[in-house]
Design a protein around this motif. Structure first.
Motif, short mmCIF file in Angstrom:
data_model
loop_
_atom_site.label_atom_id
_atom_site.label_comp_id
_atom_site.label_asym_id
_atom_site.label_seq_id
_atom_site.Cartn_x
_atom_site.Cartn_y
_atom_site.Cartn_z
N UNK A 95 27.67 39.06 67.87
CA UNK A 95 27.29 40.37 67.33
C UNK A 95 27.95 41.45 68.17
N UNK A 96 28.26 42.60 67.55
CA UNK A 96 28.88 43.69 68.27
C UNK A 96 27.86 44.36 69.15
N UNK A 97 28.34 45.00 70.20
CA UNK A 97 27.47 45.65 71.16
C UNK A 97 26.66 46.73 70.50
N UNK A 98 25.40 46.83 70.90
CA UNK A 98 24.54 47.88 70.40
C UNK A 98 23.92 47.59 69.07
N UNK A 99 24.21 46.43 68.45
CA UNK A 99 23.66 46.09 67.15
C UNK A 99 22.36 45.33 67.33
N UNK A 100 21.33 45.72 66.64
CA UNK A 100 20.04 45.04 66.71
C UNK A 100 19.64 44.58 65.33
N UNK A 101 18.85 43.53 65.30
CA UNK A 101 18.39 43.00 64.03
C UNK A 101 17.14 43.74 63.59
N UNK A 102 17.00 44.10 62.30
CA UNK A 102 15.76 44.67 61.82
C UNK A 102 14.62 43.68 62.02
N UNK A 103 13.38 44.22 62.05
CA UNK A 103 12.23 43.39 62.37
C UNK A 103 12.07 42.22 61.42
N UNK A 104 12.36 42.45 60.11
CA UNK A 104 12.13 41.38 59.16
C UNK A 104 13.13 40.23 59.32
N UNK A 105 14.21 40.45 60.11
CA UNK A 105 15.19 39.39 60.33
C UNK A 105 15.04 38.75 61.72
N UNK A 106 14.51 39.51 62.66
CA UNK A 106 14.42 39.03 64.04
C UNK A 106 13.24 38.08 64.17
N UNK A 107 13.50 36.81 64.40
CA UNK A 107 12.46 35.82 64.58
C UNK A 107 12.73 35.08 65.88
N UNK A 108 11.70 34.46 66.40
CA UNK A 108 11.84 33.66 67.60
C UNK A 108 12.89 32.57 67.37
N UNK A 109 13.77 32.29 68.35
CA UNK A 109 14.82 31.28 68.15
C UNK A 109 14.28 29.93 67.71
N UNK A 110 13.15 29.52 68.27
CA UNK A 110 12.58 28.23 67.87
C UNK A 110 12.13 28.26 66.41
N UNK A 111 11.54 29.39 65.99
CA UNK A 111 11.11 29.52 64.60
C UNK A 111 12.32 29.58 63.67
N UNK A 112 13.39 30.25 64.13
CA UNK A 112 14.59 30.33 63.32
C UNK A 112 15.20 28.94 63.12
N UNK A 113 15.22 28.13 64.17
CA UNK A 113 15.76 26.77 64.03
C UNK A 113 14.87 25.93 63.11
N UNK A 114 13.55 26.15 63.17
CA UNK A 114 12.64 25.41 62.29
C UNK A 114 12.93 25.76 60.83
N UNK A 115 13.15 27.05 60.55
CA UNK A 115 13.48 27.45 59.19
C UNK A 115 14.83 26.88 58.76
N UNK A 116 15.78 26.88 59.67
CA UNK A 116 17.09 26.34 59.33
C UNK A 116 17.00 24.87 58.95
N UNK A 117 16.21 24.11 59.70
CA UNK A 117 16.05 22.69 59.38
C UNK A 117 15.40 22.52 58.01
N UNK A 118 14.42 23.35 57.70
CA UNK A 118 13.80 23.29 56.38
C UNK A 118 14.78 23.69 55.30
N UNK A 119 15.60 24.69 55.59
CA UNK A 119 16.61 25.18 54.63
C UNK A 119 17.61 24.08 54.29
#
Length: 457
Positions: free
Chosen positions: A1-25
């Motif tokens: 990601x480019x410097x200074x860029x942040x994820x909106x709240x609805x996209x920012x999830x805990x890395x472990x939760x993100x990996x769990x969703x990816x596995x389900x996906x």
């Protein structure tokens, strides 16, 4: 990601939760890819053609709705019609998902409708070509709608720099399940006498089992993926009420909005063209092999199984190439290979399975990667908050507008009676798609969409 860029709240999830969703996906690819391989690519084309021929008149024509159709063209026309139906429904699903934030119930509806239609193919026997055509249209359109919603999760569950890898793993999961089920299909079909089954009964069981598999494994993504809550006014400021009723109005708004992103539209146009060729090769390969080359069903199953096995390695390998050379260059390389594959297919001798296996191996090495990288590349070109709407347009390019290839294929056979002429006509899709994609400046396209630019695209 480019410097200074942040994820909106609805996209920012805990890395472990993100990996769990990816596995389900990943598991939705695992669920629905069996339909694409066992049903659409292997069994249904030759079987529906044989059912139509059993119902045909002395000249070899059937007459659905009083229209004379050569029996050998019916399957291609049915695939084309299913895509037209999908075009009518996908904008409603995409708009409803973005306006309400509830992708999961819509995904479940589309997935289980398609799975039920596929399971119903068990009753496709005798001269019931109209039943087979209807079930194909429902199942194929349902798959297209479900993929709009499935693909729209990708920007929400994966960071920009990991999307190529996540998308490629999804395709690898799909090809793994396709290979596993094809092995079971091969055992059942080859030994149908030992199981006390006729050849037709074995084929119908293979078709229906794909629907059961699709429905069973869809449970995993439905449990793992989560819907993102939207602000009360919705992503477009108009609220979530009446989402389905305003689907076409939303589609017009989406297309108008996409005019503000002409580089995204340029990519979609290129993808529309070359993917039309890919989808047509996938859906018509078994008909070409059985009708033109005189190959038996066991040979076709073995060839598609080879595609599935090599496609896993191909998807992961092209994902690695994309990290070194960028997704665009890797896709362009795959399109050059697709062109050579079709040219070789035109000259394949009849009754020579070894050459057909060589062609299947080449297809496997480029099939998964070209599709996975196209999906991940497009995810970088989508403005935030409009994933399902933009992926609806993408899915129209993926399946929804891929009606032209099957139509051209069917018309070519109807006019010439030669599947070789039909298969070589598809070269134009890859040549034109290559030229259009080569002209897209993808780095500027990502920036224009307001997204962070990965190191390599």
């Amino acid at each position: 990601m480019t410097a200074g860029t942040t994820e909106p709240e609805e996209y920012a999830v805990d890395p472990a939760e993100r990996r769990r969703e990816q596995r389900g996906w990943y598991f939705y690819d695992f669920a629905c890819s069996v339909y694409s391989t066992s049903v659409l690519t292997v069994f249904l084309g030759p079987y529906l053609t044989s059912v139509a021929r059993a119902a045909a008149d002395a000249e070899g024509f059937v007459h659905p709705l009083g229209i004379p159709v050569r029996a050998g063209s019916l399957f291609a026309y049915a695939v084309s019609m299913s895509i037209v139906v999908a075009v009518l429904v996908m904008p409603l699903a995409g708009a409803a998902a973005d306006r309400t934030g509830r992708k999961k119930p819509l995904l479940a509806t589309a997935a289980y409708l398609g799975a039920a239609a596929t399971a119903g193919m068990f009753f496709l026997a005798g001269e019931r070509y109209l039943l087979g055509t209807f079930l194909l249209i429902v199942a194929n359109a349902s798959l297209s709608v479900s993929m709009v919603l499935y693909n729209a999760y990708l920007p929400q569950i994966a960071e920009p720099d990991e999307r190529d890898a996540v998308s490629s793993r999804g395709w690898a999961f799909g090809y793994t399940s396709g290979a596993l089920v094809l092995v079971l299909n091969l055992v059942l079909y080859s030994a149908h006498d030992s199981f006390g089954l006729t050849e037709g009964e074995a084929v119908r069981i293979c078709l229906a089992s794909a629907g059961v598999w699709w429905g069973a494994f869809t449970i995993v993504p439905l449990r793992r993926l989560r819907d993102r809550r939207l602000p009360p006014e919705g992503p477009d400021g108009r609220g979530g009420e009446g989402a389905v009723g305003s689907g076409w109005r939303q589609l017009r708004a989406t297309l108008k909005d996409m005019r503000r992103h002409p580089l995204t539209l340029s990519f979609l146009l290129a993808y529309l063209v070359y993917n039309d060729g890919v989808q047509t090769v996938i859906s018509q390969a078994s008909v070409f092999g059985s009708e033109e080359l005189g190959l038996d069903q066991t040979t076709l199953i073995t060839a598609v199984l080879l595609v599935q096995v090599l496609a896993v390695a191909g998807a992961l390998g092209m994902g690695r190439l994309a990290r070194s050379y960028g997704a665009k260059r890797t896709i362009l390389g795959s399109l050059a290979v697709w062109t050579l594959i079709l040219a070789a297919g035109y000259f394949l001798p009849a009754g020579a399975p070894v050459f057909f296996f060589c062609l299947a191996a080449a297809i496997g090495l480029v099939l998964g990667g070209s599709q996975a990288l196209s999906r991940s590349l497009f995810s970088h070109l989508v403005p935030r908050g409009k994933e399902a709407e933009y992926f609806s347009a993408y899915e129209m390019s993926d399946r929804g507008l891929s009606w032209l290839g099957p139509l051209v294929f069917g018309l070519a056979y109807q006019l010439t009676g030669s599947y070789r002429d039909a298969i070589i006509s598809l070269v134009i899709f890859f040549v034109v798609g290559f030229a259009l994609l080569a002209r897209v400046p993808v780095r500027r396209a990502v920036e224009a969409a307001g997204n962070p630019v990965p190191d390599r695209v």
